[in-house]
Design a protein around this motif. Structure first.
Motif, PDB file in Angstrom:
ATOM      1  N   VAL A  28       0.718  -1.180   0.053  1.00  0.00           N
ATOM      2  CA  VAL A  28      -0.087   0.040   0.168  1.00  0.00           C
ATOM      3  C   VAL A  28       0.729   0.749   0.072  1.00  0.00           C
ATOM      4  O   VAL A  28       1.250   1.333   0.872  1.00  0.00           O
ATOM      5  CB  VAL A  28      -1.101  -0.216   1.044  1.00  0.00           C
ATOM      6  CG1 VAL A  28      -1.823   1.479   1.132  1.00  0.00           C
ATOM      7  CG2 VAL A  28      -1.818  -1.332   1.371  1.00  0.00           C
ATOM      8  N   LEU A  55      -2.229   7.087   5.811  1.00  0.00           N
ATOM      9  CA  LEU A  55      -1.590   5.995   5.269  1.00  0.00           C
ATOM     10  C   LEU A  55      -3.062   5.086   5.043  1.00  0.00           C
ATOM     11  O   LEU A  55      -3.302   4.159   4.277  1.00  0.00           O
ATOM     12  CB  LEU A  55      -1.206   5.378   7.236  1.00  0.00           C
ATOM     13  CG  LEU A  55      -0.004   5.530   6.685  1.00  0.00           C
ATOM     14  CD1 LEU A  55       0.599   4.825   8.505  1.00  0.00           C
ATOM     15  CD2 LEU A  55       1.162   5.908   6.416  1.00  0.00           C
ATOM     16  N   PHE A  78      -4.908   3.109   2.430  1.00  0.00           N
ATOM     17  CA  PHE A  78      -5.402   1.883   2.968  1.00  0.00           C
ATOM     18  C   PHE A  78      -6.578   1.533   1.864  1.00  0.00           C
ATOM     19  O   PHE A  78      -7.318   0.578   0.888  1.00  0.00           O
ATOM     20  CB  PHE A  78      -5.174   1.270   4.469  1.00  0.00           C
ATOM     21  CG  PHE A  78      -5.888  -0.296   4.241  1.00  0.00           C
ATOM     22  CD1 PHE A  78      -5.383  -1.363   4.401  1.00  0.00           C
ATOM     23  CD2 PHE A  78      -7.207  -0.777   4.477  1.00  0.00           C
ATOM     24  CE1 PHE A  78      -5.887  -2.485   4.826  1.00  0.00           C
ATOM     25  CE2 PHE A  78      -7.644  -1.697   5.072  1.00  0.00           C
ATOM     26  CZ  PHE A  78      -6.491  -2.602   5.174  1.00  0.00           C
ATOM     27  N   VAL A 101       2.913  -2.035   4.614  1.00  0.00           N
ATOM     28  CA  VAL A 101       2.171  -0.886   4.348  1.00  0.00           C
ATOM     29  C   VAL A 101       3.572   0.903   4.015  1.00  0.00           C
ATOM     30  O   VAL A 101       4.556   0.468   5.177  1.00  0.00           O
ATOM     31  CB  VAL A 101       1.569  -0.090   5.235  1.00  0.00           C
ATOM     32  CG1 VAL A 101       0.760   1.586   4.757  1.00  0.00           C
ATOM     33  CG2 VAL A 101      -0.252  -0.193   4.909  1.00  0.00           C
TER      34      VAL A 101
END
Length: 537
Positions: A145, A152, A156, A174
């Motif tokens: 991601v 973040l 996502f 991530v």
């Protein structure tokens, strides 16, 4: 016949009739006909097996720790029994695996599907990339991601949307590209609520993804507190930038300039630096795409000293060398551009040896595909060539032929480095990475006597090139079973968009075992603070 992609469109007319409407790459009209010119097929065989019960009979069942001749009974997507001579009723689909290996489906720890990068977007999305993976025996992957403007949770959510058309199971890492209290807070939300247990830090790509040592230290500390695994792309971004300037000043603008601008020494430096900072924080570290002897030796040294370091080579680094970057045809040369770059001859053999002896632990691909038109964005400046190569479909075959076929590793080792170790590292074993009662029925049947051949004309990726073009070998995945459904058989894919599941990965994998004890030992070793009397005078 296997389905193919035609200029971004998937040959899925049959599926449109069964599941209208659906969209792949923004299109709601899909076509499959003899007029496509690829296979002359009038049907694409997209419908999966309707049976919820499968018996795989008579094969050699291979797990990372053991192999035995046994049957495998599957019901409702779960392995129910593994033992010889299982008796079943007429409502069970039986697959004969006599003389073949029955193994857990591959898990690719490193992919980039539908990724926006360097002014373009990878040509493989979550359907085409996963379809290619299934044809090659990989039944799960973990994608990265990328945050949206550093956010973040927004990143996502964007990837949740991108993955709606998935046809096999997947998880997410991530990336962290900046640092503030919002990032720290979102990391906790992702770990505790969204099933994320790994975060990636780029030490390369100055001006975009690259993080400073200060940010990396903050990230390492936060990962440790959350039980999440820190991952690094280890190249010195400042040195790369300097190297790029040097090549341009020398008039080197072609794909060879990419490799020359980021030599192995700066991969080794960044690997060493990240390892030492992880040691300073006392948290595990995962080094992605180890491409050079320089980086591998840093991993080896740290592991020998007892540090918890995972080294991940990728197929391109194990199999290829950099000779193609000097090819006189730009498109041929540009398709091999990736970062860190593919290294000169000798590095690949050293990485294979490190993998066979446990210095490196598992194999990814860094599948990040751009077609020849996209690669041509850098025809006058290698700095503008989108970085990335294919590998999702080819990984299992090439590792089998290169590593098992040469006697460097055993069949059980093959399962370990292509599936089980990834499941253990990311804390989803034995649900994934094993054929045991209760495991997900992600299974492949590999015939060691069958041959494979790789070509961009027959692969299932949407890209029009293949860095393994023309390679052939022994050991072919003849059947792939994902979630209990036969999705690859007789060289035909039977995949359904939306049938893949997101797999949550819990924190505090085995790599965190003993961290608290070593922290306590460190504190007790300080012999500080020292009590000192103030001198009078």
């Amino acid at each position: 016949m296997a389905f193919r992609f035609v200029d971004g469109f998937c040959c899925v007319f049959a599926l449109c009739l069964l599941f209208p409407p659906f969209s792949i790459s923004g299109s709601t009209q899909q076509f499959c006909s003899a007029e496509s010119g690829y296979y002359g097929a009038t049907a694409c065989g997209i419908q999966s097996s309707s049976s919820t019960k499968l018996l795989i009979k008579g094969g050699t069942v291979v797990n990372a720790h053991h192999q035995e001749v046994a049957d495998v009974f599957v019901e409702d997507g779960i392995v129910v029994s593994v033992q010889p001579n299982i008796e079943v009723g007429d409502d069970v689909t039986v697959l004969d695996a006599s003389g073949k290996f029955v193994m857990p489906g591959g898990i690719d720890p490193h992919t980039h599907l539908a990724m926006e990068f360097m002014g373009s977007e990878t040509i493989d999305d979550f359907f085409s990339g996963q379809a290619a993976a299934l044809a090659g025996g990989t039944t799960m992957h973990i994608d990265f991601v990328i945050p949206v403007n550093g956010n973040l949770l927004a990143g996502f959510e964007a990837y949740e949307k991108k993955s709606k058309n998935s046809c096999m199971d997947y998880g997410f890492h991530v990336a962290i590209t900046k640092w503030d209290e919002n990032v720290s807070r979102d990391m906790e939300i992702l770990v505790k609520e969204k099933g994320i247990n790994s975060f990636k830090f780029f030490l390369a790509y100055k001006g975009s993804f690259m993080v400073t040592d200060e940010l990396l230290l903050e990230g390492l500390k936060r990962c440790k507190s959350l039980g999440a695994l820190a991952m690094v792309h280890a190249e010195n971004g400042d040195a790369v930038s300097e190297g790029q300037k040097r090549m341009i000043e020398l008039g080197i603008t072609g794909p060879e300039g990419h490799a020359l601008s980021r030599p192995a020494v700066i991969e080794g430096e960044a690997t060493a630096r990240a390892i030492r900072l992880a040691h300073f924080v006392n948290t595990p570290l995962y080094v992605v795409h180890v491409m050079s002897i320089d980086a591998m030796e840093e991993v080896a040294k740290a592991r020998k000293a007892g540090q918890k370091i995972i080294g991940e080579p990728v197929v391109s680094g194990l199999i290829l060398d950099d000779q193609w970057l000097w090819h006189p045809d730009f498109i041929t040369a540009a398709k091999y551009v990736m970062s860190p770059p593919i290294r000169p001859a000798g590095h690949g053999k050293a990485l294979q040896a490190a993998l066979s002896t446990g210095i490196l632990q598992l194999v990814g691909t860094d599948h990040c595909t751009f077609n020849s038109t996209q690669k041509a964005l850098g025809i006058d400046d290698f700095r503008k060539i989108p970085n990335g190569v294919n590998g999702l479909e080819e990984r299992m075959h090439l590792i089998w032929d290169t590593m098992v076929g040469s006697g460097q590793i055993s069949v059980t080792d093959f399962v370990r480095i292509t599936s089980t170790e990834c499941a253990r590292i990311f804390n989803i074993y034995p649900r994934k990475g094993a054929i045991l009662p209760g495991s997900d029925a992600d299974i492949i049947i590999l015939n060691p006597n069958s041959s494979f051949e790789i070509s961009s004309k027959s692969h299932h990726s949407r890209t029009d090139t293949n860095v393994y073009e023309g390679r052939s070998g022994k050991g072919k995945v003849e059947v792939t079973i994902a979630g209990g459904r036969v999705v690859w058989e007789n060289d035909e894919l039977k995949v359904i968009p939306g049938s893949g599941k997101y797999v949550k990965m819990p924190p505090f994998s085995y790599l965190f075992d003993g961290i608290d004890k070593s922290d306590a030992n460190y504190l007790s070793s300080l012999r500080a603070p020292v009590k000192r009397s103030r001198s009078e005078g």
